[in-house]
Design an enzyme around this catalytic site. Sequence first.
Site: not given
Length: 661
Positions: A169, A538
């Site tokens: 990520h 999110d």
Amino acid sequence: MSVQPDRPWVMRTYAGHSSAAESNALYRRNLAKGQTGLSVAFDLPTQTGYDPDHVLSRGEVGKVGVPIPHLGAMRRLFEDIPLSEMNTSMTINATAMWLLAMYQVAAEEQGVEPAALAGTTQNDIIKEYLSRGTYVFPPEASLRLTTDMIAYTVSTIPKWNPLNICSYHLQEAGATPVQELAFAMSTAIAVLDAVKDSGQVPDDQFEQVVGRISFFVNAGVRFVEEMCKMRAFGRLWEEITRDRYGVTDPKMRRFRYGVQVNSLGLTEAQPENNVQRIVLEMLGVTLSKDARARAVQLPAWNEALGLPRPWDQQWSLRLQQVLAFESDLLEYGDIFDGSHVIEAKVDELVEGAKAEIDRVQAMGGAVAAVVSGYMKQELVTSHAERRARIESGEMKVVGLNCYTETEPSPLTADLDAAIMVADPQAEANAIADVQQWRDQRDQQAVDAALEALQQQAKTDQNLMAATLDAVRAGATVGEWAGALREVFGEYRAPTGVSGVSGVAEAGTELTAVREKVRQTGEELGGRLRFLVGKPGLDGHSNGAEQVAVRARDAGFEVIYQGIRLTPEQIVAAAVAEDVHVVGLSILSGSHMELVPDVQKGLADAGLTNVPVIVGGIIPDSDGRKLEAAGIAAVFTPKDFGMTDIMSRVVDEIRKANDLPV
């Protein structure tokens, strides 16, 4: 002379959706197709410590993974799957201790002893503050949970990888290869130092701790550079484990990694091109035998469009199987040994990473570099530079900013059928399930277990035993995390946006937009104010951050408060800041629930002249529905021209205030 081929890597697909029962059926189908390991995707409420009926869970349940709030759901997830034979990877971080405890208890109910379990919990909390955003507690408390898990697994679940340091990520957030190397190694140093300092692991077992740490990396389309990066990772890990921690056993110093190849480079435009991108990215982590991944999972060609279908996941699995079983890749030693070109590139990456590691250590280590905002700001800067290169055409992306002419694609002729739609009943079913679970359990036993957990959290005791007790008593993920929130507190990480410039020079187009922003502000009586909001759970904030940076470059006053806000909080900020436009970024699929909530809140507050702009992974049909309901504009990954987006935003402000466009 016959050659004995190497064994192929573990082949996984990252999967989980809607419910434990539906995900269980998907896992069993994938295993029947030749998948050799499981990689569990949990939904955002599970990842961030909320039950399905919490206000922040609205619109998020079952969207990007499977909801597993309690032991009953964990049982259903692995029903008829023998956990004694599985190598299970769980992408879970802030609540990793809770999920591992539920996995252990579910296995015990199958008659499997903890010592027989094999798998991985990601459990890399540092990168959550930098990229994915599914953190819960402050960094120090989070590191304590990681340390406790490592100490527990070394003695009780010795085949388990309790920590999967996840540079994947970081690259998605914009990291260069040097930054990916350096920040991942800085995280490893922070964790190993914490374990050593905790005193929970005897010195003669510390090598086992080092040997059980694995890595989860990213592989981009520049596959030669990525392959060199993997060789650099191995060299750096060898040096750090030998020189800093005195590990003498070469097996315990081995760099063990799995890979999910790059999703950042997948395009919504001409998505069929993503297939060859995925294959090239897979080569970067398989070609070099000495730096080959131990486990590989590939995204699907249509992930930039929405949720992949089972058939799309099967296609990705077949890409791996063709390489492993039809090609001759596994029949040779390392084909790059002795290459001066490869060695020179590896040397360059290693030296750059060492310099960056030293910089982070001089700040006090990875935790200090998170709290100060240094690492986050570096990633936002790198990502802004990457976007600027794409916009200028310096970095070519086929089908997106060059070679855009195309024949109609049969794969996307029906966009609504080209992706899987999340079960609209998933949230209601999960809420009913968790409420039924609470009704049927012994509440006194749950209360006692959570009270004991809180009391132990106030000491330096290992929290794994108390967590297992809470699982067995019937507590939920929201209750476990809520109990620890009361002790540890919550945390809001630095956004990294402050002080970052997205473009070195304005150029003609941005200069024109700046003038339009200035002129419109004068006509409306002040500088234009742009609220960038991230509703729901999110945590993928890369897009929101880049919008905030470019909006500031364009002359807006930007209000960006970071991730995980309720629609009510976003509306309150819009009122308090007297903004001219609200931009919402949602990549988790919750747009059809959360966007209307914000829109209604603004109307109820009297902000009828404040247009709402939406961006994210939004299927075409949903985008049309949002615009029909009054959303001013919907942007998706194909809209890569950030300056063009800013121009459109100003136009929408002018329309909303009855100014000529």
